[in-house]
Design a protein around this motif. Structure first.
Motif, PDB file in Angstrom:
ATOM      1  N   SER A   1       0.820  -1.268   0.046  1.00  0.00           N
ATOM      2  CA  SER A   1      -0.034  -0.084   0.100  1.00  0.00           C
ATOM      3  C   SER A   1       1.018   1.270   0.067  1.00  0.00           C
ATOM      4  O   SER A   1       0.601   2.023  -0.803  1.00  0.00           O
ATOM      5  N   PRO A   2       1.893   1.451   0.788  1.00  0.00           N
ATOM      6  CA  PRO A   2       2.740   2.766   0.880  1.00  0.00           C
ATOM      7  C   PRO A   2       3.370   3.009  -0.422  1.00  0.00           C
ATOM      8  O   PRO A   2       3.474   4.092  -0.999  1.00  0.00           O
ATOM      9  N   LYS A   3       3.865   1.940  -1.146  1.00  0.00           N
ATOM     10  CA  LYS A   3       4.483   2.145  -2.582  1.00  0.00           C
ATOM     11  C   LYS A   3       3.447   2.590  -3.563  1.00  0.00           C
ATOM     12  O   LYS A   3       3.578   3.669  -4.142  1.00  0.00           O
ATOM     13  N   ILE A   4       2.318   2.003  -3.496  1.00  0.00           N
ATOM     14  CA  ILE A   4       1.154   2.719  -4.265  1.00  0.00           C
ATOM     15  C   ILE A   4       0.913   3.985  -3.747  1.00  0.00           C
ATOM     16  O   ILE A   4       0.545   5.121  -4.899  1.00  0.00           O
ATOM     17  N   LEU A   5       0.884   4.239  -2.688  1.00  0.00           N
ATOM     18  CA  LEU A   5       0.404   5.624  -2.239  1.00  0.00           C
ATOM     19  C   LEU A   5       1.251   6.637  -2.577  1.00  0.00           C
ATOM     20  O   LEU A   5       1.004   7.953  -2.841  1.00  0.00           O
ATOM     21  N   GLY A   6       2.695   6.302  -2.810  1.00  0.00           N
ATOM     22  CA  GLY A   6       3.719   6.761  -3.301  1.00  0.00           C
ATOM     23  C   GLY A   6       3.661   7.578  -4.759  1.00  0.00           C
ATOM     24  O   GLY A   6       4.078   8.576  -5.027  1.00  0.00           O
ATOM     25  N   LYS A   7       2.997   6.701  -5.567  1.00  0.00           N
ATOM     26  CA  LYS A   7       2.538   7.121  -7.015  1.00  0.00           C
ATOM     27  C   LYS A   7       1.592   8.522  -6.775  1.00  0.00           C
ATOM     28  O   LYS A   7       1.674   9.346  -7.514  1.00  0.00           O
TER      29      LYS A   7
ATOM     30  N   VAL B   1       9.419  -5.747   3.594  1.00  0.00           N
ATOM     31  CA  VAL B   1       9.965  -4.248   3.556  1.00  0.00           C
ATOM     32  C   VAL B   1      11.145  -4.209   2.798  1.00  0.00           C
ATOM     33  O   VAL B   1      11.605  -3.392   2.016  1.00  0.00           O
ATOM     34  N   VAL B   2      12.237  -5.296   3.210  1.00  0.00           N
ATOM     35  CA  VAL B   2      13.537  -5.488   2.363  1.00  0.00           C
ATOM     36  C   VAL B   2      13.056  -5.409   1.003  1.00  0.00           C
ATOM     37  O   VAL B   2      13.861  -4.821   0.052  1.00  0.00           O
ATOM     38  N   ILE B   3      12.073  -6.398   0.475  1.00  0.00           N
ATOM     39  CA  ILE B   3      11.933  -6.370  -0.992  1.00  0.00           C
ATOM     40  C   ILE B   3      11.512  -5.076  -1.585  1.00  0.00           C
ATOM     41  O   ILE B   3      12.045  -4.740  -2.458  1.00  0.00           O
ATOM     42  N   MET B   4      10.588  -4.396  -0.906  1.00  0.00           N
ATOM     43  CA  MET B   4       9.953  -3.078  -1.165  1.00  0.00           C
ATOM     44  C   MET B   4      11.174  -2.073  -1.348  1.00  0.00           C
ATOM     45  O   MET B   4      11.374  -1.356  -2.130  1.00  0.00           O
ATOM     46  N   MET B   5      11.993  -2.096  -0.229  1.00  0.00           N
ATOM     47  CA  MET B   5      12.954  -1.206  -0.231  1.00  0.00           C
ATOM     48  C   MET B   5      14.033  -1.588  -1.584  1.00  0.00           C
ATOM     49  O   MET B   5      14.459  -0.580  -2.203  1.00  0.00           O
TER      50      MET B   5
ATOM     51  N   TYR C   1      -6.855  11.070 -10.964  1.00  0.00           N
ATOM     52  CA  TYR C   1      -5.765  10.080 -10.548  1.00  0.00           C
ATOM     53  C   TYR C   1      -5.407   9.814  -9.312  1.00  0.00           C
ATOM     54  O   TYR C   1      -5.424   8.862  -8.910  1.00  0.00           O
ATOM     55  N   ILE C   2      -5.393  10.923  -8.503  1.00  0.00           N
ATOM     56  CA  ILE C   2      -4.917  10.881  -7.122  1.00  0.00           C
ATOM     57  C   ILE C   2      -6.028  10.090  -6.571  1.00  0.00           C
ATOM     58  O   ILE C   2      -6.026   9.127  -5.575  1.00  0.00           O
ATOM     59  N   GLY C   3      -7.348  10.521  -6.781  1.00  0.00           N
ATOM     60  CA  GLY C   3      -8.409   9.844  -6.187  1.00  0.00           C
ATOM     61  C   GLY C   3      -8.561   8.378  -6.278  1.00  0.00           C
ATOM     62  O   GLY C   3      -8.905   7.683  -5.387  1.00  0.00           O
ATOM     63  N   ARG C   4      -8.476   8.019  -7.596  1.00  0.00           N
ATOM     64  CA  ARG C   4      -8.223   6.566  -7.749  1.00  0.00           C
ATOM     65  C   ARG C   4      -7.302   5.828  -7.037  1.00  0.00           C
ATOM     66  O   ARG C   4      -7.373   4.753  -6.637  1.00  0.00           O
ATOM     67  N   ILE C   5      -6.061   6.549  -6.935  1.00  0.00           N
ATOM     68  CA  ILE C   5      -4.814   5.694  -6.375  1.00  0.00           C
ATOM     69  C   ILE C   5      -5.298   5.702  -4.651  1.00  0.00           C
ATOM     70  O   ILE C   5      -5.212   4.705  -4.169  1.00  0.00           O
ATOM     71  N   LEU C   6      -6.087   6.678  -4.252  1.00  0.00           N
ATOM     72  CA  LEU C   6      -6.298   6.729  -2.863  1.00  0.00           C
ATOM     73  C   LEU C   6      -7.305   5.894  -2.605  1.00  0.00           C
ATOM     74  O   LEU C   6      -7.410   4.826  -1.454  1.00  0.00           O
ATOM     75  N   ILE C   7      -8.340   5.308  -3.376  1.00  0.00           N
ATOM     76  CA  ILE C   7      -9.295   4.363  -3.455  1.00  0.00           C
ATOM     77  C   ILE C   7      -8.730   3.178  -3.560  1.00  0.00           C
ATOM     78  O   ILE C   7      -8.995   1.968  -2.545  1.00  0.00           O
ATOM     79  N   ILE C   8      -7.761   2.966  -4.341  1.00  0.00           N
ATOM     80  CA  ILE C   8      -7.093   1.486  -4.311  1.00  0.00           C
ATOM     81  C   ILE C   8      -6.288   1.171  -2.976  1.00  0.00           C
ATOM     82  O   ILE C   8      -6.458   0.173  -2.576  1.00  0.00           O
ATOM     83  N   VAL C   9      -5.573   2.415  -2.546  1.00  0.00           N
ATOM     84  CA  VAL C   9      -4.965   2.000  -1.007  1.00  0.00           C
ATOM     85  C   VAL C   9      -5.829   1.706   0.017  1.00  0.00           C
ATOM     86  O   VAL C   9      -5.742   1.055   0.576  1.00  0.00           O
ATOM     87  N   LEU C  10      -6.983   2.484  -0.128  1.00  0.00           N
ATOM     88  CA  LEU C  10      -8.193   2.208   0.931  1.00  0.00           C
ATOM     89  C   LEU C  10      -8.584   0.829   0.638  1.00  0.00           C
ATOM     90  O   LEU C  10      -8.574   0.032   1.919  1.00  0.00           O
ATOM     91  N   VAL C  11      -8.911   0.200  -0.423  1.00  0.00           N
ATOM     92  CA  VAL C  11      -9.220  -1.016  -0.669  1.00  0.00           C
ATOM     93  C   VAL C  11      -8.123  -2.003  -0.147  1.00  0.00           C
ATOM     94  O   VAL C  11      -8.350  -3.140   0.378  1.00  0.00           O
ATOM     95  N   LEU C  12      -6.876  -1.774  -0.616  1.00  0.00           N
ATOM     96  CA  LEU C  12      -5.766  -2.460  -0.200  1.00  0.00           C
ATOM     97  C   LEU C  12      -5.672  -2.610   1.584  1.00  0.00           C
ATOM     98  O   LEU C  12      -5.402  -3.858   2.118  1.00  0.00           O
TER      99      LEU C  12
END
Length: 177
Positions: A50-56, A166-170, A73-84
């Motif tokens: 979720s935080p990686k997608i929120l970074g977009k 977290v290591v993989i995300m980093m 676009y930002i709204g769609r990202i925030l909805i996706i993050v909320l769902v995740l």
């Protein structure tokens, strides 16, 4: 009431052997424990992604400061993050409920077997110990085991998954980091 020959916080004499016996004893709940592991891994994975997608959304917002902000676009990202995060919470809820159910069934079975064993014991054993000491051992030990199983197993799986994720995300964000 203090225990005989054991100090509070004292380690088991044969931890590995006890752990093997406990795993074997919990064997009939294998499918439920595997389900708990899957839910713990899924919950941690959604929380990590979720935080990686929120970074977009953050990047798009920063880019928009230079020209115009794309709120759609930002709204769609925030909805996706909320769902995740919602899915992560759902998996976490299922994991907690399942592990609590398994722990309660395991403790019930253990208590039932302890009562059966007590009923087979000679009266001489009870004459040398107080009634409260026997009940205290049964109640405290089984409750401690149940609490430990309920909290430790899920915490261990979630923490391990989170650390690896977290290591993989980093590494995916910046391998040089």
């Amino acid at each position: 009431m203090p225990r005989m020959n054991r100090k509070p916080g004292e380690k088991a004499k044969d931890f590995k052997g006890t752990l093997k016996k406990l795993i074997k004893y919990a064997g009939r709940y294998r499918i439920g424990i595997i389900a708990v592991m899957i839910c713990a891994i899924a919950s941690a994975t959604f929380s990590i992604v979720s935080p990686k997608i929120l970074g977009k959304a953050t990047t798009k917002l920063a880019e928009g400061l230079m020209s115009s902000i794309d709120f759609g676009y930002i709204g769609r990202i925030l909805i996706i993050v909320l769902v995740l995060y919602g899915i992560s919470s759902l998996f976490n809820l299922v994991q907690g409920f399942t592990m609590s159910t398994i722990t309660q069934k395991l403790c019930y079975r253990l208590r039932r077997e302890i009562v059966e064993k007590i009923n087979r014991m000679p009266m001489k054993y009870f004459e040398s110990r107080t009634y409260g000491e026997v009940l205290s051992r049964i109640t405290n030990d089984v409750d401690t085991l149940g609490n430990g199983l309920n909290q430790s197993v899920t915490q261990l799986i979630t923490s391990l998954t989170t650390m690896i994720g977290v290591v993989i995300m980093m590494l995916t964000i910046s391998p040089l980091m």
